[in-house]
Design an enzyme around this catalytic site. Sequence first.
Site, PDB file in Angstrom:
ATOM      1  N   SER A  86      43.240  38.937  39.408  1.00  0.00           N
ATOM      2  CA  SER A  86      44.620  38.596  39.740  1.00  0.00           C
ATOM      3  C   SER A  86      45.410  39.891  39.690  1.00  0.00           C
ATOM      4  O   SER A  86      45.483  40.543  38.640  1.00  0.00           O
ATOM      5  CB  SER A  86      45.182  37.584  38.735  1.00  0.00           C
ATOM      6  OG  SER A  86      46.534  37.288  39.021  1.00  0.00           O
ATOM      7  N   SER A  87      45.989  40.282  40.817  1.00  0.00           N
ATOM      8  CA  SER A  87      46.663  41.578  40.914  1.00  0.00           C
ATOM      9  C   SER A  87      47.947  41.611  40.089  1.00  0.00           C
ATOM     10  O   SER A  87      48.472  40.573  39.665  1.00  0.00           O
ATOM     11  CB  SER A  87      46.998  41.889  42.376  1.00  0.00           C
ATOM     12  OG  SER A  87      45.839  41.990  43.157  1.00  0.00           O
ATOM     13  N   MET A  88      48.457  42.818  39.860  1.00  0.00           N
ATOM     14  CA  MET A  88      49.736  42.991  39.190  1.00  0.00           C
ATOM     15  C   MET A  88      50.811  42.211  39.951  1.00  0.00           C
ATOM     16  O   MET A  88      50.926  42.366  41.168  1.00  0.00           O
ATOM     17  CB  MET A  88      50.129  44.470  39.157  1.00  0.00           C
ATOM     18  CG  MET A  88      49.167  45.361  38.438  1.00  0.00           C
ATOM     19  SD  MET A  88      49.518  47.121  38.763  1.00  0.00           S
ATOM     20  CE  MET A  88      51.179  47.258  38.084  1.00  0.00           C
ATOM     21  N   PRO A  89      51.608  41.391  39.275  1.00  0.00           N
ATOM     22  CA  PRO A  89      52.675  40.671  39.975  1.00  0.00           C
ATOM     23  C   PRO A  89      53.605  41.586  40.771  1.00  0.00           C
ATOM     24  O   PRO A  89      54.047  41.204  41.859  1.00  0.00           O
ATOM     25  CB  PRO A  89      53.403  39.948  38.839  1.00  0.00           C
ATOM     26  CG  PRO A  89      52.333  39.698  37.829  1.00  0.00           C
ATOM     27  CD  PRO A  89      51.473  40.928  37.876  1.00  0.00           C
TER      28      PRO A  89
ATOM     29  N   ARG B  57      51.911  32.479  37.629  1.00  0.00           N
ATOM     30  CA  ARG B  57      50.540  32.994  37.683  1.00  0.00           C
ATOM     31  C   ARG B  57      49.646  32.307  36.665  1.00  0.00           C
ATOM     32  O   ARG B  57      48.442  32.118  36.910  1.00  0.00           O
ATOM     33  CB  ARG B  57      50.548  34.507  37.453  1.00  0.00           C
ATOM     34  CG  ARG B  57      49.148  35.115  37.414  1.00  0.00           C
ATOM     35  CD  ARG B  57      49.133  36.622  37.566  1.00  0.00           C
ATOM     36  NE  ARG B  57      49.521  37.344  36.376  1.00  0.00           N
ATOM     37  CZ  ARG B  57      49.085  38.584  36.088  1.00  0.00           C
ATOM     38  NH1 ARG B  57      48.248  39.199  36.913  1.00  0.00           N
ATOM     39  NH2 ARG B  57      49.502  39.218  35.012  1.00  0.00           N
TER      40      ARG B  57
END
Length: 371
Positions: free
Chosen positions: A76-79, A14
């Site tokens: 950027s969303s939570m992995p 990421r």
Amino acid sequence: MAPDWAEAYEAVPRSRFLPDLMWPHSMATGRNVAVDKRRDPQAWQRYADSDDPIVTQWDDGAHDGQEPGTSFSSSSSMPSLVFSMLADLAVRPGQRVLEIGAGTGWNAGLLAHRLGAANVVTTEVDGAVASAAQEALDRCGLPVEVVHGDGFLGYAKRAPYDRIIATCGLRKVPFAWVEQSSPGGVILVPWGTYYGPGEATSRLVVADDCRSASGPFSRPVAFMRMRSQRFAWPRHDAYVPEGAMDAAATSFTSVTEAELRGTGNFDVIGFALGLRVPAVTHIADRKRDGKRAVWFYGLSDRSWAVVVFRDDRAESKVYQSGPRRLWDEVEAAHKWWVEQGSPDFPRFGLTVDADGERAWLDSPDNPVAAW
């Protein structure tokens, strides 16, 4: 994380898709803090490797400076959420994927690592965000096509798709996505109602004739809404002008605050009530002196209601006014949910066709009818 995504996670970190200045979001406090890679590279890397959502743009790009802006508009969303949705998508080699909402480009990069860049296309409504995503993907050797445009329309030029995944919250699923899918394809979408911010992911399987798609919900999620479906919050004084409380119909309810609101935005009760009570939104005031008011506003007229919960009383007073008796509808919806066994998200589902969308309970043959 599903084992088949572990290689992509290692190969496509990421961190390679994040800007130097970013604002990690604390799920516990609801606050954002600025982290600048140039000033504190260790903290920046720590957050990049964390399971925190990270805001990458405020106020549709109009914001400038270190401090958080007014409204986050790209992230950027939570992995953990990214990989749970990719697992639900269940891609296979050779399949073609359309992503709605490129964001940083990381999700498209993960898909491209598995499927090849030529099999992935992603759309992004914000020109600056789209350009940054394209640059990051190209820099990583994953030249996915990033289309600057409204993902609500899909992208017919590269159709049909075996998989479509939306990384923004929707209140209406466009039939164009069904039309641009292959028979038996999958559309994975975070969907909710205007009753509240709560959403859940629905895995829609496209029918063989590509005239409908249907499937169950899986888990609660929270995404930035598709820009064309953003919610314009109603003005309180347009519904409840001076003196309106005195003229409103009054009653009492034994429904408790905990029964109505559950444990927060991720509780199924708000999701279920929204399915039964259409064109309504609600908001809870802050609690003061053991008292909290929860307001309801009709979105198709000026109907409104408020229930006032007090810690020292078993029953709560209700005020309502307008063509609809909104509290009566909400209370009836709550009773229905309890009578159905208080179903959780996976018992609900969604069907989309040319006539719109219909929520259902347990089976597409059992629609969740409005009160």
